[in-house]
Design a protein around this motif. Structure first.
Motif, PDB file in Angstrom:
ATOM      1  N   LEU A  87      48.992  40.851  32.745  1.00  0.00           N
ATOM      2  CA  LEU A  87      48.934  41.749  31.592  1.00  0.00           C
ATOM      3  C   LEU A  87      48.535  43.148  32.035  1.00  0.00           C
ATOM      4  CD1 LEU A  87      48.692  42.508  28.569  1.00  0.00           C
ATOM      5  CD2 LEU A  87      46.364  41.583  28.640  1.00  0.00           C
ATOM      6  N   ALA A  88      47.496  43.250  32.877  1.00  0.00           N
ATOM      7  CA  ALA A  88      47.048  44.559  33.376  1.00  0.00           C
ATOM      8  C   ALA A  88      48.132  45.228  34.195  1.00  0.00           C
ATOM      9  CB  ALA A  88      45.783  44.383  34.214  1.00  0.00           C
ATOM     10  N   ALA A  89      48.865  44.446  34.994  1.00  0.00           N
ATOM     11  CA  ALA A  89      49.941  45.013  35.811  1.00  0.00           C
ATOM     12  C   ALA A  89      51.050  45.566  34.925  1.00  0.00           C
ATOM     13  CB  ALA A  89      50.491  43.948  36.753  1.00  0.00           C
ATOM     14  N   PHE A  90      51.400  44.838  33.876  1.00  0.00           N
ATOM     15  CA  PHE A  90      52.448  45.311  32.955  1.00  0.00           C
ATOM     16  C   PHE A  90      51.991  46.568  32.215  1.00  0.00           C
ATOM     17  CE2 PHE A  90      53.580  40.610  32.755  1.00  0.00           C
ATOM     18  CZ  PHE A  90      54.661  40.737  33.603  1.00  0.00           C
ATOM     19  N   LEU A 146      40.854  40.060  44.107  1.00  0.00           N
ATOM     20  CA  LEU A 146      41.590  41.258  44.525  1.00  0.00           C
ATOM     21  C   LEU A 146      42.905  40.879  45.205  1.00  0.00           C
ATOM     22  CD1 LEU A 146      38.632  43.396  45.918  1.00  0.00           C
ATOM     23  CD2 LEU A 146      39.773  43.650  43.711  1.00  0.00           C
ATOM     24  N   LYS A 147      42.868  39.870  46.052  1.00  0.00           N
ATOM     25  CA  LYS A 147      44.088  39.449  46.750  1.00  0.00           C
ATOM     26  C   LYS A 147      45.123  38.909  45.774  1.00  0.00           C
ATOM     27  CE  LYS A 147      41.685  38.264  51.068  1.00  0.00           C
ATOM     28  NZ  LYS A 147      41.229  37.148  51.929  1.00  0.00           N
ATOM     29  N   GLN A 148      44.693  38.079  44.840  1.00  0.00           N
ATOM     30  CA  GLN A 148      45.621  37.536  43.846  1.00  0.00           C
ATOM     31  C   GLN A 148      46.172  38.640  42.954  1.00  0.00           C
ATOM     32  OE1 GLN A 148      43.974  34.253  41.656  1.00  0.00           O
ATOM     33  NE2 GLN A 148      43.373  33.135  43.497  1.00  0.00           N
ATOM     34  N   ALA A 149      45.322  39.596  42.611  1.00  0.00           N
ATOM     35  CA  ALA A 149      45.769  40.710  41.770  1.00  0.00           C
ATOM     36  C   ALA A 149      46.823  41.540  42.483  1.00  0.00           C
ATOM     37  CB  ALA A 149      44.581  41.584  41.374  1.00  0.00           C
ATOM     38  N   ALA A 150      46.659  41.738  43.779  1.00  0.00           N
ATOM     39  CA  ALA A 150      47.626  42.527  44.552  1.00  0.00           C
ATOM     40  C   ALA A 150      49.008  41.890  44.499  1.00  0.00           C
ATOM     41  CB  ALA A 150      47.160  42.666  46.000  1.00  0.00           C
ATOM     42  N   VAL A 151      49.064  40.564  44.578  1.00  0.00           N
ATOM     43  CA  VAL A 151      50.356  39.859  44.487  1.00  0.00           C
ATOM     44  C   VAL A 151      50.987  40.086  43.115  1.00  0.00           C
ATOM     45  CG1 VAL A 151      51.454  37.594  44.498  1.00  0.00           C
ATOM     46  CG2 VAL A 151      49.666  38.122  46.172  1.00  0.00           C
ATOM     47  N   SER A 152      50.190  39.971  42.063  1.00  0.00           N
ATOM     48  CA  SER A 152      50.694  40.167  40.703  1.00  0.00           C
ATOM     49  C   SER A 152      51.235  41.582  40.506  1.00  0.00           C
ATOM     50  CB  SER A 152      49.584  39.891  39.680  1.00  0.00           C
ATOM     51  OG  SER A 152      49.085  38.577  39.818  1.00  0.00           O
ATOM     52  N   PHE A 153      50.491  42.581  40.940  1.00  0.00           N
ATOM     53  CA  PHE A 153      50.923  43.974  40.778  1.00  0.00           C
ATOM     54  C   PHE A 153      52.180  44.257  41.607  1.00  0.00           C
ATOM     55  CE2 PHE A 153      47.081  44.519  38.551  1.00  0.00           C
ATOM     56  CZ  PHE A 153      47.059  45.780  37.968  1.00  0.00           C
ATOM     57  N   ARG A 154      52.260  43.690  42.804  1.00  0.00           N
ATOM     58  CA  ARG A 154      53.450  43.888  43.633  1.00  0.00           C
ATOM     59  C   ARG A 154      54.676  43.288  42.955  1.00  0.00           C
ATOM     60  NH1 ARG A 154      52.994  41.085  49.192  1.00  0.00           N
ATOM     61  NH2 ARG A 154      53.399  39.289  47.852  1.00  0.00           N
ATOM     62  N   ASN A 155      54.528  42.125  42.352  1.00  0.00           N
ATOM     63  CA  ASN A 155      55.646  41.489  41.660  1.00  0.00           C
ATOM     64  C   ASN A 155      56.137  42.328  40.482  1.00  0.00           C
ATOM     65  OD1 ASN A 155      55.656  39.264  43.352  1.00  0.00           O
ATOM     66  ND2 ASN A 155      54.309  38.047  42.025  1.00  0.00           N
ATOM     67  N   VAL A 156      55.205  42.906  39.746  1.00  0.00           N
ATOM     68  CA  VAL A 156      55.576  43.693  38.560  1.00  0.00           C
ATOM     69  C   VAL A 156      56.134  45.057  38.961  1.00  0.00           C
ATOM     70  CG1 VAL A 156      54.659  44.875  36.524  1.00  0.00           C
ATOM     71  CG2 VAL A 156      53.971  42.514  37.021  1.00  0.00           C
ATOM     72  N   ARG A 157      55.462  45.730  39.886  1.00  0.00           N
ATOM     73  CA  ARG A 157      55.875  47.080  40.282  1.00  0.00           C
ATOM     74  C   ARG A 157      57.019  47.085  41.291  1.00  0.00           C
ATOM     75  NH1 ARG A 157      52.194  51.836  40.076  1.00  0.00           N
ATOM     76  NH2 ARG A 157      50.911  51.504  38.221  1.00  0.00           N
ATOM     77  N   ASP A 202      53.387  49.803  47.649  1.00  0.00           N
ATOM     78  CA  ASP A 202      52.513  50.966  47.673  1.00  0.00           C
ATOM     79  C   ASP A 202      51.161  50.623  47.044  1.00  0.00           C
ATOM     80  OD1 ASP A 202      51.449  53.473  47.892  1.00  0.00           O
ATOM     81  OD2 ASP A 202      52.721  54.399  46.346  1.00  0.00           O
ATOM     82  N   TYR A 203      50.403  49.805  47.745  1.00  0.00           N
ATOM     83  CA  TYR A 203      49.071  49.434  47.273  1.00  0.00           C
ATOM     84  C   TYR A 203      48.164  49.230  48.480  1.00  0.00           C
ATOM     85  CZ  TYR A 203      50.252  44.605  48.519  1.00  0.00           C
ATOM     86  OH  TYR A 203      50.615  43.474  49.194  1.00  0.00           O
ATOM     87  N   GLY A 204      46.861  49.316  48.249  1.00  0.00           N
ATOM     88  CA  GLY A 204      45.907  49.157  49.334  1.00  0.00           C
ATOM     89  C   GLY A 204      44.596  48.596  48.830  1.00  0.00           C
ATOM     90  N   PHE A 205      43.644  48.428  49.747  1.00  0.00           N
ATOM     91  CA  PHE A 205      42.353  47.832  49.419  1.00  0.00           C
ATOM     92  C   PHE A 205      41.218  48.779  49.801  1.00  0.00           C
ATOM     93  CE2 PHE A 205      45.271  44.315  49.840  1.00  0.00           C
ATOM     94  CZ  PHE A 205      44.910  43.479  48.802  1.00  0.00           C
ATOM     95  N   PHE A 206      40.156  48.675  49.036  1.00  0.00           N
ATOM     96  CA  PHE A 206      38.944  49.447  49.335  1.00  0.00           C
ATOM     97  C   PHE A 206      37.787  48.458  49.343  1.00  0.00           C
ATOM     98  CE2 PHE A 206      35.566  52.518  48.987  1.00  0.00           C
ATOM     99  CZ  PHE A 206      36.080  53.646  49.618  1.00  0.00           C
TER     100      PHE A 206
END
Length: 803
Positions: free
Chosen positions: A248-251, A269-280, A284-288
């Motif tokens: 939902l947040a990624a959309f 964070l790792k699971q979220a990165a997969v979700s955002f990559r799938n949607v976007r 172009d993403y990274g970690f802090f």
């Protein structure tokens, strides 16, 4: 989360007869596409809308609207077959440009299916059996026939005139309020399972795989967009575990350039990165975090423990306005200092909080952080009723373990006491194993109280021929496995059970789990629901989740069935309430060992009175803070269940008479005692009993308090500042006038604001304020002169503004 869509239509010729099945030339969908391209107006009447069908038509409908085509759509709401998400798609994706209505005659059935297109050369109608679902528009066996007004003017006119009559005289407009009402009451109908099965992809279709929002996510996206259009810059979405909050947040953030996603666990964070990559569809993403410090990516996934340090909250790393959109996952943790520092530092265009458990963890109020704006919420009960999660079969099992000699400290039993009760307890091993084998499981989670307990249970079950692993922090035992390793082994069948300690509350997605076992006392409603949610995700072949709860005479025994029914505030219940039938989600079952009913009744009789509960909570907060808590501190740190008791029992509510409450306990300081013995007590009583329902008085009191620099008189400029600040926060502007829009609020002038302030709160406080509020030359309002400024400050006005 994955949706399937037909590729571009094949070379299909126009036909008047559509029968579906395997002949794509007979799909109604392709004929409708051709007609939509030529239409000047469209009228659609169907008995129900489904998300799959709406999505199939969206592109063509958008193109038609761009050409100026007017579209009217009349559908039914009988039996709840029309999905709220389908209605939200129509309204959101088509920018509320479609005239969307419900048929509103309850005494008559409603089963029409017709699509009318008006063109320059005449009109045509498709009439038959197809509602708006993917299968009905494509390969389902649906018969539809088309004819034009030029061929049969008389009968076309009869259909069209009937549509006009139904649309204008037997319908209601599906506006946002009607949609909210429908969504709130909607439950997934029994027939939906078959309809959704028909909508599944065929064996070998030409399909495109896309990630798209579904169900409640679509409803939440529509609500968030509406909230932003009303001026909100913060919002909290409360959704049960398993609904798909990260997607939902990624959309929702997809249209923003720089996005920050904050969480407290690396796994999240790792699971979220997969979700955002799938949607976007972008890398172009990274970690802090402690190992990596990316600062130049479109999406940054940040560990709160790292980003929350003063070293990194500065321009050298990120300017305050660098992120357009911030997501705070597991928002109930946002009450901690590091989260608050991150939220206070950045100035995004929008901040989204996500949580499945809005209860006040750490005793603090998370709603304040998001301006009390909750655009969308779906409870566990609603999520099951709407088909987003599987039902549960809950078994309350009598456990002879005796907790009567154990005394909880700050709401939790001591680890050494629980280890003494559990480890080496052969009778308890046998009880747990017997019920595990009775209800059978391929993949189970067992929630334990301590690391030693988890290790002990994994060893016991492994010795009994059930391969198991223990997962806990700083693991080093014989049966311990790293979290990710254990999850993979569970998924591929190498082990059957994972016994864990507080490692699977958040950020875990094992959809195939078919059993959860509660092997320790239920002490926190929040944690109970988090852990239950680990097993409720839908998975192919999973009809329901088995829940085994081993219940003894611990302090909060008997909470679980009430939590499962959606009742989160249990304190003060009578024995009769504890044993009465509860309203559980559809398809769910709750079964108790009869011996537990006697236990619950006995424990209910031993419960403290409401007054005793509130006083106990006060002394707990006092011990926690090391001092007498002021009104706001008691509110902030009080257990939420006790706070609900305060709200439900006005006569015992300490917040309505806090000075008197402290006086009864002998807790007043000398200065407070002087206030209590003087006019300050009467002034405080005025504030405590003043109706704040309309909120007009809050900014006036805030102007006196002045962020801690207390004033005894306020000018027009000072009132105006606090008035605008208050009503411009979140959606407070809605309280100014019934039916006001955000555009109308933005056009209000300073003089109109001051006029509203004079006419309502200032006038009321002057006339009905028992002489404490007076007029004063050069000021808009003042406190009478014999009120001591320091005494006034001690009265803690913020408590009234927030409470």
């Amino acid at each position: 989360m994955v949706e399937y869509y037909l590729e571009e239509e094949p070379n299909v010729e126009q036909t008047d007869v559509m029968t579906g099945d395997r002949n794509r030339a007979r799909f109604l969908y392709y004929q409708l596409k051709m007609s939509m391209k030529k239409a000047q107006r469209m009228d659609i009447i169907v008995s129900f809308l489904m998300e799959s069908g709406v999505r199939l038509l969206l592109k063509d409908l958008k193109e038609a609207l761009k050409r100026g085509v007017k579209i009217r759509l009349l559908t039914g709401n009988y039996l709840g077959i029309t999905q709220p998400s389908a209605l939200c798609l129509v309204k959101k994706e088509l920018n509320n440009q479609v005239d969307l209505r419900f048929y509103n005659e309850k005494g008559r059935s409603f089963h029409p299916k017709a699509y009318i297109f008006h063109q320059r050369a005449g009109s045509e109608i498709y009439i038959g059996s197809s509602n708006i679902s993917r299968s009905a528009l494509t390969s389902g066996i649906e018969w539809n026939y088309r004819f034009g007004s030029h061929r049969d003017q008389r009968n076309f006119q009869l259909f069209y005139e009937t549509f006009e009559d139904l649309f204008y005289h037997h319908s209601i407009i599906v506006d946002d309020e009607e949609l909210r009402k429908y969504s709130k009451s909607w439950k997934r109908p029994a027939v939906a399972k078959d309809l959704e099965k028909y909508d599944e992809a065929e064996e070998n279709p030409q399909i495109l795989e896309l990630f798209q929002p579904r169900g409640a996510q679509i409803e939440a996206l529509y609500a968030l967009e509406a909230s932003r259009s009303e001026g909100a810059v913060k919002g909290l979405v409360q959704a049960a575990t398993g609904v798909g909050k990260t997607y939902l947040a990624a959309f929702d953030s997809a249209g923003y350039e720089h996005v920050l996603f904050v969480a407290h666990r690396e796994e999240i964070l790792k699971q979220a990165a997969v979700s955002f990559r799938n949607v976007r569809k972008s890398d172009d993403y990274g970690f802090f975090n402690s190992r990596q410090k990316d600062t130049d990516k479109a999406v940054i996934f940040a560990s709160v423990a790292t980003l929350g340090k003063d070293t990194y909250l500065c321009r050298d790393y990120f300017p305050k306005d660098y992120f357009d959109y911030i997501v705070v996952d597991e928002f109930h943790h946002a009450v901690t200092d590091q989260y608050r520092k991150i939220i206070a530092y950045f100035t995004p265009k929008f901040l989204l909080g996500l949580t499945a458990t809005p209860e006040r963890m750490d005793g603090r109020n998370i709603y304040e952080i998001c301006d009390y704006n909750v655009p969308y919420e779906i409870s566990l009960k609603d999520a099951i009723n709407k088909g987003m999660l599987v039902p549960f079969h809950y078994y309350g099992i009598f456990d002879k373990t005796d907790y009567s000699g154990f005394h909880p400290e700050r709401g939790r039993y001591r680890e050494e006491d629980l280890n003494h009760a559990y480890i080496g307890n052969e009778e308890r091993y046998e009880l747990i194993y017997r019920y595990y084998t009775k209800y059978r499981s391929r993949r189970a989670l067992g929630f334990c109280s301590t690391r030693q307990h988890a290790e002990d249970m994994a060893g016991e079950f492994s010795r009994r021929g059930v391969p198991s692993a223990a997962v806990y922090s700083d693991a080093g035992g014989e049966y311990a496995e790293a979290r990710d390793t254990a999850i993979e082994k569970l998924k591929n069948g190498e082990i059957r059970i994972i016994f864990s300690v507080d490692m699977f509350n958040e950020g875990v997605d094992i959809t195939s789990v078919d059993m959860v076992m509660f092997l320790r006392p239920t002490e926190s409603p929040v944690v109970f629901l988090q852990q239950l949610g680990r097993g409720l995700r839908r998975c192919k072949g999973k009809e329901y989740l088995n829940v085994l709860d081993f219940i003894g005479n611990y302090e909060k025994a008997g909470q679980a069935p009430h939590l499962l029914s959606g009742n989160l505030h249990l304190d003060g219940m009578t024995a009769e309430r504890l044993c009465e039938d509860l309203d559980f989600p559809d398809g769910c079952m709750v079964d108790f060992d009869l011996r537990l009913m006697d236990l619950f009744q006995e424990m209910a009789r031993r419960n403290q009175t409401v007054k005793e509960r509130i006083r106990s909570a006060y002394y707990h907060v006092k011990e926690l803070l090391g001092k007498v808590p002021n009104r706001m501190e008691l509110f902030t740190y009080m257990d939420d269940a006790v706070y609900q008791l305060c709200l439900n029992r006005p006569a015992e509510n300490p917040f309505r008479k806090y000075l008197e409450f402290l006086h009864e306990l002998g807790e007043l300081s000398e200065e407070e005692q002087r206030i209590f013995d003087g006019i300050g007590r009467e002034f405080l009583a005025l504030l405590e009993t003043t109706d704040m329902q309309k909120s007009y008085k809050m900014p006036i009191l805030a102007s006196f308090y002045n962020d801690g620099d207390v004033k005894t008189a306020v000018t027009e400029a000072e009132v105006l500042h606090h008035w605008i600040k208050f009503f411009s926060t979140g959606t407070n502007w809605k309280d100014l006038k019934k039916g006001i829009t955000y555009e109308q609020y933005q056009k209000i002038t300073d003089q109109q604001h001051l006029s509203n302030a004079r006419r309502n709160p200032v006038h009321f406080l002057t006339v009905s304020g028992k002489g404490f509020f007076v007029e004063k030359e050069g000021c808009m309002l003042a406190i009478r002169e014999d009120m001591d400024r320091h005494a006034f400050k001690r009265l803690q006005i913020p408590a009234f503004i927030k409470l």
